[in-house]
Scaffold this motif. Structure first.
Motif, PDB file in Angstrom:
ATOM      1  N   LYS A  83       1.107  -1.134  -0.090  1.00  0.00           N
ATOM      2  CA  LYS A  83      -0.009   0.054  -0.107  1.00  0.00           C
ATOM      3  C   LYS A  83       0.883   1.192  -0.247  1.00  0.00           C
ATOM      4  CE  LYS A  83      -4.003  -2.000   2.272  1.00  0.00           C
ATOM      5  NZ  LYS A  83      -4.966  -2.023   3.285  1.00  0.00           N
ATOM      6  N   ILE A 120      -3.935   4.749   3.626  1.00  0.00           N
ATOM      7  CA  ILE A 120      -3.500   3.691   4.636  1.00  0.00           C
ATOM      8  C   ILE A 120      -4.181   4.355   6.053  1.00  0.00           C
ATOM      9  CG2 ILE A 120      -1.392   3.246   5.918  1.00  0.00           C
ATOM     10  CD1 ILE A 120       0.121   3.743   3.323  1.00  0.00           C
ATOM     11  N   SER A 121      -4.989   3.311   6.838  1.00  0.00           N
ATOM     12  CA  SER A 121      -5.583   3.642   7.708  1.00  0.00           C
ATOM     13  C   SER A 121      -4.812   3.450   8.857  1.00  0.00           C
ATOM     14  CB  SER A 121      -6.839   2.712   7.955  1.00  0.00           C
ATOM     15  OG  SER A 121      -6.339   1.572   8.261  1.00  0.00           O
ATOM     16  N   ASP A 124      -3.938   0.102   9.510  1.00  0.00           N
ATOM     17  CA  ASP A 124      -2.954  -0.252   8.334  1.00  0.00           C
ATOM     18  C   ASP A 124      -1.482  -0.046   9.212  1.00  0.00           C
ATOM     19  OD1 ASP A 124      -4.769  -1.491   6.807  1.00  0.00           O
ATOM     20  OD2 ASP A 124      -5.001   0.451   5.658  1.00  0.00           O
ATOM     21  N   TYR A 125      -1.372   1.360   9.609  1.00  0.00           N
ATOM     22  CA  TYR A 125      -0.114   1.608   9.964  1.00  0.00           C
ATOM     23  C   TYR A 125       0.477   0.691  11.303  1.00  0.00           C
ATOM     24  CZ  TYR A 125       3.716   4.797  11.074  1.00  0.00           C
ATOM     25  OH  TYR A 125       4.759   5.411  11.423  1.00  0.00           O
ATOM     26  N   ASP A 127      -0.555  -2.271  12.195  1.00  0.00           N
ATOM     27  CA  ASP A 127      -0.069  -3.434  11.615  1.00  0.00           C
ATOM     28  C   ASP A 127       1.299  -3.425  10.922  1.00  0.00           C
ATOM     29  OD1 ASP A 127      -2.458  -4.619  12.230  1.00  0.00           O
ATOM     30  OD2 ASP A 127      -3.230  -4.504  10.408  1.00  0.00           O
TER      31      ASP A 127
END
Length: 231
Positions: A83, A120-121, A124-125, A127
């Motif tokens: 991403k 990028i949520s 997500d970050y 993770d």
């Protein structure tokens, strides 16, 4: 960038606010060196492959202990960057307002990469941070028996500017140029690149890398081999 390994070590000490200590040159004989066969040797230009193999032969003849190893953890890096990775997430956080107000002055090839961070949520970050911690621990364990990891600095030789006019060609060349350095960046490692080509040949770099905090050891190893690998 500097003229010698000694210069690099001096600058490193200055930037770290540490005392400047004369650099010890480790003898090549007995160096324990690993060559990563996973990802790092994929799709090498002929000149890069030739110079890299010549360096390995030179170091081996001088007594270095060289082992080709798989580093399957490097396969995770591409997945982590699907991403846009840390670069997109963190650069978008900093540039998002400027892109709104002054996006027209950005190089389109730069802004398009930054804008990948918009999707990028926070989850997500988080993770990504967890995945990187796991990656670092696993790679550090794999590299522990060795003094350094060897790989070509870039998979490609310097491209002609005219060949980069097409965006697709530019992206492909850019990714190949950044790939091996990105592997070490993602494990929060340290590295140095030494000229590996000979006079009259296209520039090729040899990268010595290891886990984070190994700067001094990498400098000592590089200082021991810098005069030998271009003979």
């Amino acid at each position: 960038m500097a003229r010698s390994v000694d210069c690099c070590a001096t600058l490193d000490a200055v930037l770290a606010d540490e005392p400047i200590v004369p650099l010890r040159r480790r003898p090549i004989k007995g160096m324990r060196l690993a060559v990563a066969t996973t990802v790092a040797l994929d799709e090498l230009d002929d000149a890069v492959a030739k110079s890299f193999e010549r360096v390995l032969e030179t170091l081996s003849r001088a007594g270095a202990l060289i082992e080709h190893i798989e580093v399957p953890e490097f396969l995770d890096v591409g997945v982590m960057n699907t991403k846009g990775g840390f670069a997109a997430a963190e650069s978008y956080a900093w540039h998002r307002y400027l892109l709104t107000s002054r996006g027209d002055v950005y190089d389109p090839r730069v802004s398009v990469r930054i804008l990948r961070g918009e999707t990028i949520s926070a989850a997500d970050y988080i993770d990504l941070l967890d995945a990187r911690r796991s990656l670092i621990a696993r790679v550090n364990a794999r590299l522990a028996p060795y003094d350094a990891l060897l790989m070509p600095t870039t998979a490609n030789t310097p491209p002609r500017i005219a060949d980069l006019a097409d965006d697709k060609a530019f992206t492909a060349a850019n990714q190949r140029s950044l790939r091996n350095c990105s592997l070490i960046n993602m494990i929060d490692g340290c590295a140095i690149s030494l000229p590996a080509h000979r006079e009259g040949e296209v520039p090729v770099g040899l990268m010595l890398a290891s886990s984070g905090g190994s700067d001094r050891r990498i400098f000592e190893l590089a200082a021991g081999m810098e005069a030998a690998i271009r003979v």
